[in-house]
Design an enzyme around this catalytic site. Structure first.
Site, short mmCIF file in Angstrom:
data_model
loop_
_atom_site.label_atom_id
_atom_site.label_comp_id
_atom_site.label_asym_id
_atom_site.label_seq_id
_atom_site.Cartn_x
_atom_site.Cartn_y
_atom_site.Cartn_z
N CYS A 79 65.16 -74.23 30.33
CA CYS A 79 64.27 -73.34 30.81
C CYS A 79 65.02 -72.01 30.88
O CYS A 79 66.20 -72.00 30.81
CB CYS A 79 64.19 -73.31 32.37
N THR A 80 64.42 -70.80 30.93
CA THR A 80 65.04 -69.55 30.90
C THR A 80 65.49 -69.26 32.35
O THR A 80 64.81 -68.66 33.10
CB THR A 80 64.30 -68.12 30.47
#
Length: 721
Positions: free
Chosen positions: A581-582
């Site tokens: 995930c960012t």
């Protein structure tokens, strides 16, 4: 004094105003686009029609065409049409103030008198202009304030009339049928119809009717009235009125007395008023009414109207429900919501042009098509920032769906978009944009971007190639491309395609507490217009010549991959959840997105556009050529942990895996075959660009270190590097 001469004091029926909604829309546009803070008087035109109803008077009407055209309309807009027998043009002056306080603070009486003296009536009478153009006798004045936030308009009309001192008295007021013989009536009616059917005289409100002894009537202009007195015929002044029978209009006709009595020789006047534009039942001819007035005998030296330096008292401010107060109209509720949204959206941008940024080009922003690759945290913010800057054509590309974790960080989504497995982000984002601003031309494209390091199975090759072709078409059909995806490798193919087509490209990338925003330089072949086989061979033979320079011979700015010494590879496989995930600080994406859009606006307004050199903040060289929007950097790197930001310049590399001429030339030669090879073979791009040899050379390079302590060295041996 005789009983006839002791009649009622002459009183006038005032004009009533009527403003079409189009006038206010036109005034708003003129204020925003041309006038700005300029509150100088504006020449306008109103219109009235001869009264055609026995009980209802006509109004002076303002239309959109009453205002002067905007600069963009000068070539296509014709002057106000003349020659309409059912519409007389009335010249006027508009004072539009910048604030409501200024509107209320205007000295109404002095303003009315000043206009009557300097611009409207008095000078026109004494200069002879009124005889040449009788419409100047019916001028009007309008003061206004336009509240463009609330779409409300405060306004007040004045129809100046010069008052007779001493006043005149009304002697007779009878239908013309009681004054004319049948032969005279037939002749007058025929002459009037001929006059009003002519395109050159149909809307002339004042004219003279000359009746010869043989009952033959002819019509002449006001400028001929002195010659009419010499021929011994009967003559009368005829005018078209907006009011019903038995009323005398004020703004149009009170001042006509001064035109005919300024020499003091006329004691009795007969006025004939055309009151209907349709045939009446009296003899089957247009209804006329005859008004006769008596002017008291006064010593010539006491006649104020004979003194050119003395301006008579002026009246004429329109009453609002019997009171001397201004009027206010609100158009917000009556406007179409979409039209209202468009006007409100452009308000801030147009206000910038008044003082802060007169050179702002709104047309170049509204007509540019922007492609956003990625509809996540960055894509949502960039789309909204683009709309705030007036960009109206936006395409979002993404193949993901809205997850439950998205709405808090990605501003275009809500909980409803997450239900039932989630909507596609690209489509949900477009729907949200249209709800925010209905006039936006937004399109959503659900598609994955082929990436190096992600091999394509043979059974999926055709589908992936279709995606490549679709992406190529999208980039070619847009003016600017934003790279907003969350992996490094997903930016490679768009970077290559933008370099090949020389598209304006902007990248925004996020770390945990740091960000990068940069604009890509021009493509390696931007100075070449013929991409035939011979040209390709010649360009490939000289790498350094075209890879590092732009069309002006300057050093070309680099792309997102120019500083890398390795090709993009798979960065998502075999990663923990926090690596997939960012994971970023929530405030990072809005900052980076805003800077990315500001960078686009700066490029579009720079005279060199995509070829503009990279500038550094606080550099002395920037002050000489700095643009109205400020400097135009190449890269902006920021850190939230340090609350710092810096501007950098990075030039293109002849070993770049995305934009060097070797890679672009290979793509142009082999097309989709090249993309498949780069996608399926991780080391292909490094081998093609020479990075493999470079890394081998670097690993075999040995350095000899001097282990002596700096403390043992003499200070004089230090060398500044």
């Amino acid at each position: 004094m005789s009983q006839q001469e002791s009649g009622a004091v002459l009183q006038f029926a005032p004009f009533q105003s009527s403003v079409d909604e189009g006038f206010w829309h036109r005034l708003s546009s003129l204020k925003l686009n041309k006038l700005g803070i300029d509150d100088s008087p504006i020449s306008i035109n109103g219109f009235y029609a001869p009264c055609s109803h026995s009980q209802v008077s006509n109004h002076l009407t303002l239309l959109a065409e009453s205002l002067p055209p905007e600069p963009s309309e000068q070539s296509s807009t014709q002057s106000i049409s003349r020659g309409n027998r059912n519409r007389c043009s009335v010249p006027g002056i508009l004072y539009n103030t910048n604030t409501l306080e200024s509107f209320h603070a205007l000295d109404k009486q002095n303003l009315l008198k000043a206009e009557a003296e300097k611009l409207i009536i008095w000078n026109d009478i004494h200069s002879g202009k009124a005889e040449e153009d009788s419409s100047v006798l019916s001028r009007f004045l309008l003061i206004s304030f336009a509240d463009l936030k609330k779409w409300s308009f405060h306004y007040w009309f004045a129809f100046p009339a010069l008052m007779l001192n001493p006043p005149a008295t009304l002697v007779d007021l009878k239908p013309a049928s009681l004054w004319f013989s049948l032969e005279e009536a037939v002749s007058v009616s025929a002459a009037c119809n001929e006059w009003r059917n002519s395109s050159s005289t149909a809307d002339v409100p004042f004219f003279l009717v000359n009746i010869a002894p043989n009952s033959c009537a002819t019509i002449k202009h006001l400028k001929d009235w002195e010659s009419c007195q010499e021929d011994g015929h009967n003559y009368c002044l005829v005018f078209m009125t907006h009011v019903i029978f038995q009323k005398i209009p004020v703004g149009l006709f009170a001042t006509s007395f001064y035109l005919f009595i300024q020499d003091g020789i006329c004691k009795r006047l007969s006025f004939y008023v055309i009151e209907r534009a349709v045939d009446s039942q009296i003899w089957g001819y247009p209804l006329l009414a005859k008004h006769r007035f008596w002017l008291p005998k006064v010593e010539p030296q006491k006649l104020e109207w004979r003194d050119e330096l003395h301006v008579p008292n002026t009246v004429g401010w329109e009453l609002n429900r019997g009171k001397k107060v201004s009027r206010c109209i609100s158009l917000a509720k009556s406007m179409d919501p979409t039209r209202l949204a468009i006007s409100a959206a452009d308000l801030n941008l147009k206000l910038m042009r008044w003082r802060a940024l007169p050179s702002l080009n709104l047309n170049i922003l509204s007509t540019r098509k922007c492609l956003l690759l990625g509809a996540g945290t960055l894509g949502c913010q960039v789309a909204r920032m683009l709309m705030a800057w007036g960009v109206r054509k936006i395409t979002l590309l993404d193949n993901g769906k809205v997850a439950m974790s998205n709405p808090l960080r990605q501003s275009l989504y809500t909980l409803d978009n997450c239900l039932n497995g989630g909507e596609f982000k690209a489509l949900a984002a477009v729907n949200s944009l249209k709800q925010i601003f209905p006039a936006v031309e937004a399109e959503g494209v659900v598609m994955a971007i082929p990436m190096p390091g992600h091999p394509v199975p043979s059974q999926e090759e055709e589908s992936v190639l279709d995606d490549c072709r679709r992406l190529c078409e999208l980039i070619e059909s847009h003016d600017a491309v934003f790279l907003l995806t969350d992996t490094r490798e997903s930016r490679w193919l768009p970077t290559l395609l933008c370099a090949s087509t020389n598209k304006l490209t902007i990248t925004a990338a996020l770390g945990f507490d740091s960000f990068l925003v940069m604009r890509h330089g021009a493509g390696p072949f931007s100075s070449t217009t013929d991409y035939g086989a011979e040209a390709m061979n010649a360009l490939s033979a000289d790498v350094s010549k075209f890879s590092l320079t732009d069309r002006d011979g300057g050093q070309r700015l680099g792309c997102y991959f120019c500083n890398d010494v390795v090709a993009p590879v798979d960065s998502t496989s075999n990663r923990t959840l926090d690596q997939q995930c960012t994971v970023t600080r929530p405030g990072l994406a809005p900052i980076a997105s805003a800077l990315a859009v500001e960078l686009l606006v700066g490029i579009l307004h720079h005279p060199h556009g995509i070829y503009a050199e990279g500038e550094i903040a606080n550099s002395s060289s920037n002050r000489i050529n700095e643009q109205p929007l400020g400097i135009l950097p190449h890269q902006i790197r920021g850190s939230l942990s340090q609350f710092s930001q810096m501007t950098l310049v990075g030039h293109s590399s002849n070993s770049c895996t995305a934009c060097c001429d070797t890679v672009v030339s290979e793509y142009r030669k082999r097309g989709m075959e090249f993309i498949l090879q780069a996608t399926n073979h991780p080391t292909y791009l490094e081998d093609l660009t020479g990075l493999t040899e470079l890394m081998k050379s670097a690993s075999s390079f040995n350095l000899d270190w001097d282990n002596e302590s700096d403390a043992d060295e003499d200070v004089d041996d230090c060398v500044e590097i």
